[in-house]
Write a protein that holds these residues in place. Structure first.
Motif, PDB file in Angstrom:
ATOM      1  N   GLN A 119       0.646  -1.106   0.024  1.00 48.97           N
ATOM      2  CA  GLN A 119      -0.029   0.234  -0.660  1.00 48.97           C
ATOM      3  C   GLN A 119       0.762   1.252   0.122  1.00 48.97           C
ATOM      4  O   GLN A 119       0.249   2.579   0.033  1.00 48.97           O
ATOM      5  N   GLY A 120       1.892   1.146   0.144  1.00 50.44           N
ATOM      6  CA  GLY A 120       3.316   2.149  -0.517  1.00 50.44           C
ATOM      7  C   GLY A 120       3.631   2.764   1.228  1.00 50.44           C
ATOM      8  O   GLY A 120       3.738   4.044   1.026  1.00 50.44           O
ATOM      9  N   ILE A 121       3.305   2.114   2.221  1.00 51.87           N
ATOM     10  CA  ILE A 121       3.423   2.651   3.541  1.00 51.87           C
ATOM     11  C   ILE A 121       5.178   2.035   3.620  1.00 51.87           C
ATOM     12  O   ILE A 121       5.803   1.231   3.545  1.00 51.87           O
ATOM     13  N   ASP A 122       6.346   3.187   4.413  1.00 49.14           N
ATOM     14  CA  ASP A 122       7.392   2.788   3.857  1.00 49.14           C
ATOM     15  C   ASP A 122       7.705   2.331   5.511  1.00 49.14           C
ATOM     16  O   ASP A 122       7.196   2.284   6.462  1.00 49.14           O
ATOM     17  N   ASP A 123       8.607   1.264   5.592  1.00 46.83           N
ATOM     18  CA  ASP A 123       8.708   0.616   6.421  1.00 46.83           C
ATOM     19  C   ASP A 123       9.793   1.201   7.965  1.00 46.83           C
ATOM     20  O   ASP A 123       9.364   0.910   9.159  1.00 46.83           O
ATOM     21  N   SER A 124       9.908   2.546   7.956  1.00 47.37           N
ATOM     22  CA  SER A 124       9.933   3.137   8.923  1.00 47.37           C
ATOM     23  C   SER A 124       8.997   4.047   9.693  1.00 47.37           C
ATOM     24  O   SER A 124       9.308   4.833  10.716  1.00 47.37           O
ATOM     25  N   ASP A 125       7.392   3.633   8.492  1.00 48.80           N
ATOM     26  CA  ASP A 125       6.235   4.153   9.445  1.00 48.80           C
ATOM     27  C   ASP A 125       6.212   3.033   9.954  1.00 48.80           C
ATOM     28  O   ASP A 125       4.623   3.384  10.695  1.00 48.80           O
ATOM     29  N   VAL A 126       6.594   1.276  10.336  1.00 48.70           N
ATOM     30  CA  VAL A 126       5.511   0.670  10.703  1.00 48.70           C
ATOM     31  C   VAL A 126       6.495   0.692  12.107  1.00 48.70           C
ATOM     32  O   VAL A 126       8.149  -0.189  11.901  1.00 48.70           O
ATOM     33  N   ARG A 127       6.228   0.632  13.328  1.00 47.98           N
ATOM     34  CA  ARG A 127       6.414  -0.243  14.382  1.00 47.98           C
ATOM     35  C   ARG A 127       5.898  -0.511  15.530  1.00 47.98           C
ATOM     36  O   ARG A 127       4.871  -1.063  16.076  1.00 47.98           O
ATOM     37  N   THR A 128       6.541  -2.056  15.939  1.00 48.51           N
ATOM     38  CA  THR A 128       5.992  -3.354  16.519  1.00 48.51           C
ATOM     39  C   THR A 128       6.213  -2.008  17.802  1.00 48.51           C
ATOM     40  O   THR A 128       6.752  -2.154  18.693  1.00 48.51           O
ATOM     41  N   GLU A 129       4.327  -2.403  18.178  1.00 50.94           N
ATOM     42  CA  GLU A 129       3.999  -2.427  19.643  1.00 50.94           C
ATOM     43  C   GLU A 129       4.412  -3.382  20.715  1.00 50.94           C
ATOM     44  O   GLU A 129       4.874  -3.175  22.004  1.00 50.94           O
ATOM     45  N   SER A 130       4.187  -4.094  20.288  1.00 51.20           N
ATOM     46  CA  SER A 130       4.356  -4.927  21.519  1.00 51.20           C
ATOM     47  C   SER A 130       4.228  -6.818  20.494  1.00 51.20           C
ATOM     48  O   SER A 130       4.155  -7.450  19.766  1.00 51.20           O
ATOM     49  N   LEU A 131       4.886  -7.823  21.271  1.00 50.45           N
ATOM     50  CA  LEU A 131       5.024  -8.831  21.114  1.00 50.45           C
ATOM     51  C   LEU A 131       4.429 -10.391  22.350  1.00 50.45           C
ATOM     52  O   LEU A 131       5.591 -10.185  23.353  1.00 50.45           O
ATOM     53  N   SER A 132       3.223 -10.561  22.926  1.00 51.26           N
ATOM     54  CA  SER A 132       3.097 -12.096  23.701  1.00 51.26           C
ATOM     55  C   SER A 132       2.668 -13.448  23.392  1.00 51.26           C
ATOM     56  O   SER A 132       2.802 -13.429  22.110  1.00 51.26           O
ATOM     57  N   LEU A 133       3.316 -14.203  24.197  1.00 56.89           N
ATOM     58  CA  LEU A 133       2.900 -15.305  24.258  1.00 56.89           C
ATOM     59  C   LEU A 133       2.112 -15.813  25.451  1.00 56.89           C
ATOM     60  O   LEU A 133       2.985 -15.870  26.747  1.00 56.89           O
ATOM     61  N   ASN A 134       0.986 -15.861  25.596  1.00 51.94           N
ATOM     62  CA  ASN A 134       0.204 -16.346  27.126  1.00 51.94           C
ATOM     63  C   ASN A 134      -0.638 -18.083  26.843  1.00 51.94           C
ATOM     64  O   ASN A 134      -0.645 -18.633  25.668  1.00 51.94           O
ATOM     65  N   ALA A 135      -0.217 -18.709  28.225  1.00 51.60           N
ATOM     66  CA  ALA A 135      -0.825 -19.931  27.988  1.00 51.60           C
ATOM     67  C   ALA A 135      -2.613 -19.216  28.061  1.00 51.60           C
ATOM     68  O   ALA A 135      -2.857 -18.559  28.496  1.00 51.60           O
ATOM     69  N   VAL A 136      -3.365 -20.346  27.517  1.00 50.71           N
ATOM     70  CA  VAL A 136      -4.490 -20.675  27.255  1.00 50.71           C
ATOM     71  C   VAL A 136      -4.811 -21.717  28.223  1.00 50.71           C
ATOM     72  O   VAL A 136      -4.781 -23.127  27.922  1.00 50.71           O
ATOM     73  N   HIS A 137      -6.044 -20.908  29.196  1.00 54.29           N
ATOM     74  CA  HIS A 137      -6.804 -22.272  30.252  1.00 54.29           C
ATOM     75  C   HIS A 137      -8.119 -22.304  30.275  1.00 54.29           C
ATOM     76  O   HIS A 137      -9.053 -21.713  30.192  1.00 54.29           O
ATOM     77  N   GLU A 138      -8.705 -23.390  30.035  1.00 51.89           N
ATOM     78  CA  GLU A 138      -9.747 -23.132  30.570  1.00 51.89           C
ATOM     79  C   GLU A 138     -11.056 -24.041  32.047  1.00 51.89           C
ATOM     80  O   GLU A 138     -10.218 -25.048  32.189  1.00 51.89           O
TER      81      GLU A 138
END
Length: 271
Positions: A119-138
């Motif tokens: 879509q023409g968005i430059d890589d400098s205008d994209v930033r990772t804000e968070s990264l997560s890994l969580n266990a899922v319980h029932e």
């Protein structure tokens, strides 16, 4: 004929004595006065002489009087039409194992980034804000059972052409499928420093106006500025928009404007 002589007795000259009419106490007082070199006349007490001055030594100057001051605060605001959109988007994947969840999340994130670049968005205008890994319980009434893991990653995407916001959102959701998430859309300005400078000027002008009024009310003239402090500076207020407003790739006109707020405290002398 022998001459006979009569010897005359020689006496040593006696020391002069005080007149016989002075009593012995008065004589002692007179003698003491003569020996000390001065008489007390009329019961007067001798004045104390000032200590001699030392050449080149100045007497201490009197402390200057404290200046009269007035302390005031000023608030300044500036606003402008937005020229940028910040899109918060991400991906989530839930799998039975942590390894598979991370792999699925990575695949979806790669698809998202590829769609944004297309879509023409430059890589400098994209930033990772968070990264997560969580266990899922029932959860049940009696126990909690592990059923898998959820991995996720969130990105902020700056869109400098706000007219393309809807198209970018559609590209993201198409590329990521059920793993894609659109978390928020906010209008902003590319350079907030211009707004901040205007807000500072407004805050300073309001503080001075208040000080001039207080000087006039108290019968003084406004003197020099003693101190100026920015107590709250650069409060930036972008415009948040609901994600539903961007359905079908249509971008609505931004309601209102982006705002910048500054508060200062100023101290002036009063003359």
């Amino acid at each position: 004929m022998p001459v006979r002589t009569t010897p005359t007795a020689c006496t040593a000259p006696s020391s002069p004595s005080l007149p016989p009419f002075l009593p012995s106490a008065a004589a002692r007082a007179l003698t003491a006065a003569v020996l000390t070199g001065g008489l007390l006349i009329g019961g007067a007490t001798p004045a104390l002489a000032a200590p001699p001055s030392v050449p080149g030594t100045a007497l201490p100057a009197a402390a200057p009087a404290a200046a009269t001051t007035v302390s005031v605060s000023g608030e300044g605001r500036a606003s402008a039409a937005p020229d940028t959109v910040v899109l918060t988007a991400g991906v989530e994947a839930t799998e039975p194992t942590a390894k598979r969840a991370l792999a699925a999340q990575s695949k979806a994130a790669g698809a998202l980034l590829a769609a944004v670049r297309a879509q023409g968005i430059d890589d400098s205008d994209v930033r990772t804000e968070s990264l997560s890994l969580n266990a899922v319980h029932e959860h049940t009434d009696r126990a909690s059972k592990l059923i898998g893991y959820q991995a996720g990653q969130s990105f902020s995407i700056k869109i400098r052409d706000i007219g393309r916001t809807g198209a970018v959102m559609e590209a993201v959701t198409d590329a990521t499928g059920d793993a894609g998430r659109i978390n928020g859309v906010a209008f902003d300005v590319a350079d907030p420093s211009v707004l901040r400078a205007r807000a500072r000027e407004a805050a300073h002008a309001e503080a001075r106006s208040k000080a001039e009024q207080y000087a006039r009310l108290s019968g003084h003239r406004l003197g020099r500025l003693v101190s100026l402090a920015e107590t709250e500076g650069g409060t930036h207020r972008p415009l948040d928009m609901p994600v539903a407003a961007f359905s079908e790739g249509k971008v609505p006109v931004a309601p209102g404007e982006v705002q910048e707020e500054v508060t200062v405290t100023a101290v002036y002398e009063l003359e």
